[in-house]
Design an enzyme around this catalytic site. Structure first.
Site, PDB file in Angstrom:
ATOM      1  N   TYR A  57       5.383  -5.874  12.752  1.00 41.20           N
ATOM      2  CA  TYR A  57       6.242  -5.766  11.567  1.00 41.20           C
ATOM      3  C   TYR A  57       7.641  -6.234  11.935  1.00 41.20           C
ATOM      4  O   TYR A  57       8.460  -5.486  12.455  1.00 41.20           O
ATOM      5  CB  TYR A  57       6.268  -4.330  11.034  1.00 41.20           C
ATOM      6  CG  TYR A  57       4.957  -3.847  10.431  1.00 41.20           C
ATOM      7  CD1 TYR A  57       3.884  -4.723  10.231  1.00 41.20           C
ATOM      8  CD2 TYR A  57       4.788  -2.520  10.054  1.00 41.20           C
ATOM      9  CE1 TYR A  57       2.690  -4.283   9.682  1.00 41.20           C
ATOM     10  CE2 TYR A  57       3.597  -2.074   9.489  1.00 41.20           C
ATOM     11  CZ  TYR A  57       2.549  -2.954   9.314  1.00 41.20           C
ATOM     12  OH  TYR A  57       1.377  -2.517   8.760  1.00 41.20           O
TER      13      TYR A  57
HETATM   14  N1  LIG Z   1      -3.293  -1.503   8.742  1.00 38.22           N
HETATM   15  C1  LIG Z   1      -2.905  -2.557   8.078  1.00 38.22           C
HETATM   16  O1  LIG Z   1      -3.382  -3.686   8.303  1.00 38.22           O
HETATM   17  C2  LIG Z   1      -1.877  -2.385   6.990  1.00 38.22           C
HETATM   18  C3  LIG Z   1      -1.750  -3.370   5.984  1.00 38.22           C
HETATM   19  C4  LIG Z   1      -0.798  -3.173   4.986  1.00 38.22           C
HETATM   20  C5  LIG Z   1       0.014  -2.049   4.996  1.00 38.22           C
HETATM   21  N2  LIG Z   1      -0.127  -1.119   5.992  1.00 38.22           N
HETATM   22  C6  LIG Z   1       0.744   0.085   6.043  1.00 38.22           C
HETATM   23  O2  LIG Z   1       0.732   0.732   4.783  1.00 38.22           O
HETATM   24  C7  LIG Z   1       2.065   0.868   4.298  1.00 38.22           C
HETATM   25  C8  LIG Z   1       2.096   0.855   2.779  1.00 38.22           C
HETATM   26  O3  LIG Z   1       1.477  -0.288   2.229  1.00 38.22           O
HETATM   27  P1  LIG Z   1       2.318  -1.482   1.582  1.00 38.22           P
HETATM   28  O4  LIG Z   1       3.723  -1.407   2.070  1.00 38.22           O
HETATM   29  O5  LIG Z   1       1.498  -2.694   1.820  1.00 38.22           O
HETATM   30  O6  LIG Z   1       2.280  -1.272   0.015  1.00 38.22           O
HETATM   31  P2  LIG Z   1       2.279  -0.072  -1.027  1.00 38.22           P
HETATM   32  O7  LIG Z   1       2.534   1.197  -0.358  1.00 38.22           O
HETATM   33  O8  LIG Z   1       1.068  -0.238  -1.838  1.00 38.22           O
HETATM   34  O9  LIG Z   1       3.514  -0.503  -1.956  1.00 38.22           O
HETATM   35  C9  LIG Z   1       4.832  -0.360  -1.504  1.00 38.22           C
HETATM   36  C10 LIG Z   1       5.790  -0.648  -2.646  1.00 38.22           C
HETATM   37  O10 LIG Z   1       5.575   0.252  -3.727  1.00 38.22           O
HETATM   38  C11 LIG Z   1       6.801   0.485  -4.388  1.00 38.22           C
HETATM   39  N3  LIG Z   1       7.085   1.932  -4.408  1.00 38.22           N
HETATM   40  C12 LIG Z   1       6.931   2.832  -3.412  1.00 38.22           C
HETATM   41  N4  LIG Z   1       7.298   4.059  -3.809  1.00 38.22           N
HETATM   42  C13 LIG Z   1       7.726   3.929  -5.082  1.00 38.22           C
HETATM   43  C14 LIG Z   1       8.238   4.840  -6.025  1.00 38.22           C
HETATM   44  N5  LIG Z   1       8.344   6.127  -5.739  1.00 38.22           N
HETATM   45  N6  LIG Z   1       8.582   4.364  -7.244  1.00 38.22           N
HETATM   46  C15 LIG Z   1       8.438   3.055  -7.558  1.00 38.22           C
HETATM   47  N7  LIG Z   1       7.948   2.134  -6.684  1.00 38.22           N
HETATM   48  C16 LIG Z   1       7.593   2.576  -5.465  1.00 38.22           C
HETATM   49  C17 LIG Z   1       7.887  -0.217  -3.618  1.00 38.22           C
HETATM   50  O11 LIG Z   1       8.131  -1.467  -4.250  1.00 38.22           O
HETATM   51  P3  LIG Z   1       9.619  -2.134  -4.188  1.00 38.22           P
HETATM   52  O12 LIG Z   1       9.802  -2.467  -2.783  1.00 38.22           O
HETATM   53  O13 LIG Z   1       9.519  -3.308  -5.084  1.00 38.22           O
HETATM   54  O14 LIG Z   1      10.576  -1.111  -4.649  1.00 38.22           O
HETATM   55  C18 LIG Z   1       7.233  -0.399  -2.272  1.00 38.22           C
HETATM   56  O15 LIG Z   1       7.771  -1.452  -1.534  1.00 38.22           O
HETATM   57  C19 LIG Z   1       2.819  -0.295   4.961  1.00 38.22           C
HETATM   58  O16 LIG Z   1       4.219  -0.108   4.948  1.00 38.22           O
HETATM   59  C20 LIG Z   1       2.200  -0.267   6.332  1.00 38.22           C
HETATM   60  O17 LIG Z   1       2.795   0.748   7.134  1.00 38.22           O
HETATM   61  C21 LIG Z   1      -1.073  -1.263   6.975  1.00 38.22           C
END
Ligand SMILES: NC(=O)c1ccc[n+]([C@@H]2O[C@H](COP(=O)([O-])OP(=O)(O)OC[C@H]3O[C@@H](n4cnc5c(N)ncnc54)[C@H](OP(=O)(O)O)[C@@H]3O)[C@@H](O)[C@H]2O)c1
Length: 327
Positions: A57
């Site tokens: 990351y």
């Molecule tokens: N193992 C793997 O291969 C893998 C792959 C992907 C992710 N991950 C992990 O999973 C974590 C989460 O997944 P992700 O970041 O892909 O996506 P996610 O959690 O599905 O979406 C994150 C986005 O949702 C919005 N959000 C979050 N809380 C909110 C709230 N209370 N109100 C309104 N909008 C909100 C924000 O958008 P805005 O930024 O536009 O505000 C945020 O950036 C990652 O950070 C990572 O640590 C792991």
């Protein structure tokens, strides 16, 4: 399918992929770092203790940025608060990380960026699909780190039921417990049948399932009348496709949220908890941290779960599969 059993209470963590990623998340150190520090403090004071990061990351000149930001934020905490955290990183099995000691330098680098506060090391994905001969050696190398007490816990990520069963058995032979498995899991995640198999298997083997991208990159936070334009073209394209296709699910999220006096995000996260998983949403602002933690104060009823599950099965909107997902 998901949610067949009774609704259960799981915890919630948070993810930090966006903390250093320009391509998908439009990270900009100058404008973001202060807000991320405040987000971190708010998340912790709201009771979120599980933090997910990865050594991939932040790449290029931002190499390891998510881990180094976290390391700095954690250093500023009192020791008593630090000891309550589960800081989990993922190490990427890049092709040049070879053999049983292939991760050791990467592990040391992550541990250094994180200020020595790493609690769980996770295999970011399995090499089974392109370098199967690497898989046992790399996993054994991670188990060595646990047995040498360099880190407390071990997890894996992006594995299907076949790899999960094999990995758990191999680690068990060594006397090392497989603590968690991460999969993409949300109302819009792909590969429903395989993901459900992972959930069932993990439950039977007492392995915690961490639900990543539980908000479908933020799509599930968008009210039906909203048409937000995220800052990067990757998310813009995704939102253009998924917003119309997910309308029914988002209408239901809004209806339940309104009824509960909660947010759509809380409903989406509580659906994950109701399926027996621990969601790790990505957060970037203090108010998002507070909102996410508020989901811990209530849970969905069985009938709310069932309405969402039925809509999920009808829905054609699916997030892209992770190319590193194995069977
Ligand atoms: N193992 C793997 O291969 C893998 C792959 C992907 C992710 N991950 C992990 O999973 C974590 C989460 O997944 P992700 O970041 O892909 O996506 P996610 O959690 O599905 O979406 C994150 C986005 O949702 C919005 N959000 C979050 N809380 C909110 C709230 N209370 N109100 C309104 N909008 C909100 C924000 O958008 P805005 O930024 O536009 O505000 C945020 O950036 C990652 O950070 C990572 O640590 C792991």
């Amino acid at each position: 399918m998901a949610g067949r059993g009774p609704c259960r209470l799981n915890s919630i963590g948070f993810g930090t992929w966006a903390w250093g990623n320009e391509f998908v998340w439009g990270y900009d150190s100058k404008t973001d770092d202060g807000r991320l520090a405040a987000t971190f403090r708010q998340a912790l004071s709201s009771g979120l203790n599980l933090i997910d990061t990865a050594d991939s990351y932040g790449t290029g000149r931002l190499n390891g940025r998510s881990e180094s930001l976290l390391g700095g934020f954690i250093d500023a905490l009192p020791a008593s608060r630090r000891s309550q955290l589960v800081v989990a990183t993922k190490l990427a099995p890049f092709p040049w990380r070879l053999g049983r000691r292939g991760f050791h330098r990467a592990f040391d680098a992550s541990q250094k960026r994180l200020g020595g506060h790493l609690k769980r090391v996770q295999l970011h994905w399995s090499t089974a699909r392109y370098a199967p001969w690497q898989e046992a050696a790399l996993l054994d190398g991670l188990a060595d780190l646990v047995q040498a007490q360099q880190v407390d816990e071990l997890g894996v990520s992006n594995v299907g039921p076949r790899r999960l069963r094999w990995m758990q058995a191999r680690l068990m032979e060594r006397g090392v417990k497989l603590r968690s498995v991460q999969i993409q899991w949300s109302l819009l995640s792909p590969g429903l049948a395989q993901a459900q198999e992972v959930l069932d298997l993990a439950q039977s083997l007492d392995i915690e399932v961490l639900a990543y991208s539980p908000l479908a990159f933020g799509v599930l936070s968008c009210a039906p009348a909203e048409a937000p334009r995220p800052s990067t073209w990757v998310r813009q394209r995704l939102f253009r496709r998924l917003l119309p296709e997910s309308l029914e699910i988002r209408q239901l999220l809004l209806a339940i949220a309104t009824e509960r006096g909660a947010s759509m995000v809380q409903v989406a996260l509580n659906w994950c908890r109701a399926t027996g998983t621990t969601p790790i949403p990505g957060i970037r602002t203090p108010s998002q941290a507070m909102d996410v933690a508020a989901a811990l104060t209530w849970q969905l009823s069985e009938s709310e779960c069932s309405v969402l599950n039925q809509a999920r099965e009808r829905c054609i909107a699916r997030m892209p599969s992770n190319p590193f997902q194995s069977r």
